[in-house]
Motif scaffolding. Structure first.
Motif, short mmCIF file in Angstrom:
data_model
loop_
_atom_site.label_atom_id
_atom_site.label_comp_id
_atom_site.label_asym_id
_atom_site.label_seq_id
_atom_site.Cartn_x
_atom_site.Cartn_y
_atom_site.Cartn_z
N LEU A 107 0.84 -1.18 0.00
CA LEU A 107 0.00 0.00 0.00
C LEU A 107 0.88 1.24 0.00
N LYS A 108 0.71 2.10 -1.00
CA LYS A 108 1.53 3.29 -1.13
C LYS A 108 0.79 4.56 -0.73
N LYS A 109 -0.54 4.49 -0.66
CA LYS A 109 -1.36 5.62 -0.23
C LYS A 109 -2.49 5.10 0.64
N THR A 110 -3.03 5.98 1.47
CA THR A 110 -4.17 5.59 2.29
C THR A 110 -5.43 5.45 1.42
N ILE A 111 -6.16 4.38 1.66
CA ILE A 111 -7.42 4.13 0.98
C ILE A 111 -8.53 4.71 1.85
N VAL A 112 -9.34 5.60 1.30
CA VAL A 112 -10.37 6.29 2.07
C VAL A 112 -11.74 5.83 1.59
N MET A 113 -12.48 5.18 2.48
CA MET A 113 -13.81 4.68 2.15
C MET A 113 -14.82 5.80 2.34
N VAL A 114 -15.59 6.10 1.29
CA VAL A 114 -16.59 7.16 1.37
C VAL A 114 -17.94 6.59 0.92
N GLY A 115 -19.00 7.28 1.33
CA GLY A 115 -20.34 6.83 0.96
C GLY A 115 -21.34 7.11 2.07
N MET A 116 -22.57 6.74 1.81
CA MET A 116 -23.68 6.98 2.74
C MET A 116 -23.56 6.15 4.01
N MET A 117 -24.24 6.59 5.05
CA MET A 117 -24.41 5.76 6.24
C MET A 117 -25.08 4.46 5.83
N GLY A 118 -24.55 3.35 6.32
CA GLY A 118 -25.12 2.06 5.97
C GLY A 118 -24.50 1.42 4.74
N ALA A 119 -23.59 2.11 4.07
CA ALA A 119 -22.98 1.55 2.85
C ALA A 119 -22.01 0.42 3.16
N GLY A 120 -21.52 0.36 4.41
CA GLY A 120 -20.59 -0.70 4.78
C GLY A 120 -19.15 -0.24 4.88
N LYS A 121 -18.95 1.07 5.03
CA LYS A 121 -17.59 1.60 5.03
C LYS A 121 -16.73 1.00 6.13
N THR A 122 -17.30 0.86 7.33
CA THR A 122 -16.52 0.32 8.45
C THR A 122 -16.28 -1.17 8.29
N ALA A 123 -17.31 -1.93 7.99
CA ALA A 123 -17.16 -3.39 7.86
C ALA A 123 -16.22 -3.74 6.71
N VAL A 124 -16.43 -3.12 5.56
CA VAL A 124 -15.58 -3.40 4.40
C VAL A 124 -14.17 -2.86 4.64
N GLY A 125 -14.09 -1.68 5.24
CA GLY A 125 -12.77 -1.11 5.52
C GLY A 125 -11.94 -1.97 6.45
N ARG A 126 -12.57 -2.48 7.50
CA ARG A 126 -11.85 -3.37 8.43
C ARG A 126 -11.35 -4.63 7.70
N ALA A 127 -12.24 -5.24 6.92
CA ALA A 127 -11.88 -6.47 6.23
C ALA A 127 -10.80 -6.20 5.18
N LEU A 128 -10.87 -5.06 4.51
CA LEU A 128 -9.85 -4.69 3.52
C LEU A 128 -8.50 -4.49 4.19
#
Length: 200
Positions: free
Chosen positions: A23-44
């Motif tokens: 990873l060379k840059k930070t990946i920033v998860m964006v989107g609506m509440m409920g889109a799964g940003k935290t769950a997907v971000g953690r797993a990623l």
């Protein structure tokens, strides 16, 4: 999350040799509440062997208050200012996966900062999917209205054009598991050698 609040990556890599890539840059998860940003971000982050950070959690930790309490006491404008400060710090502190609140990407300054220092990934979930995920939760300050569905729809309609400016877009639907969405994110990131360098 306390054990990773102050995690930092080495200068050379944030992923182990057997991961999907360095990873060379930070990946920033964006989107609506409920889109799964935290769950997907953690797993990623787990898949990449990288730190996971959540801007809302960092704000709550710094303020020693919950997001609803901050909204109630200080208002949304104050919260958005603190949110921008936290995102700026996290983009510098660690190369990892950062989940942001639903309103963070609406700020032109935030969008520019994220694209310059990281890569934004829009988890694009339909309105019905979002409603099914958030309807039974009572901790969303923006949905504390007489008609929360109408409020959510208004937010969705207003915010989608901003999310569409993200660097990458990945579908988040009710039929796909978290790991399946992570696979989609990794496939999208594979098109960005400036962000994810494949391992040998």
């Amino acid at each position: 999350m306390s054990e990773i609040e102050h995690s930092t990556a080495s200068d050379d890599t944030t992923a182990p040799g057997n991961g999907p890539g360095r990873l060379k840059k930070t990946i920033v998860m964006v989107g609506m509440m409920g889109a799964g940003k935290t769950a997907v971000g953690r797993a990623l982050a787990t898949r990449l062997g990288a730190p996971f950070l959540d801007s809302d959690h960092e704000i709550e930790t710094a303020a020693n208050m919950t997001i609803p309490e901050i909204f109630a006491r200080d208002g949304e404008a104050f919260f958005r200012k603190k949110e921008s400060q936290v995102i700026a710090r996290l983009l510098v502190d660690a190369r990892g996966v950062l989940s942001t609140g639903g309103g963070a990407f609406l700020s032109e300054a935030n969008r520019a900062m994220i694209s310059q220092k990281g890569v934004s990934v829009w988890l694009n979930a339909g309105l019905d999917v979002l409603w099914n995920r958030v309807r039974h939760r009572d901790h969303r300050p923006l949905l504390k209205t007489e008609d929360p569905y109408a409020t959510l729809k208004a937010l969705y309609d207003a915010r989608v054009p901003f999310y569409a400016e993200a660097d990458l877009m990945v579908r988040s639907d009710a039929q796909t598991s978290v790991e399946g969405v992570v696979d989609r994110v990794l496939a999208a990131l594979a098109t960005r050698p400036d962000v994810l360098e494949p391992t040998e």
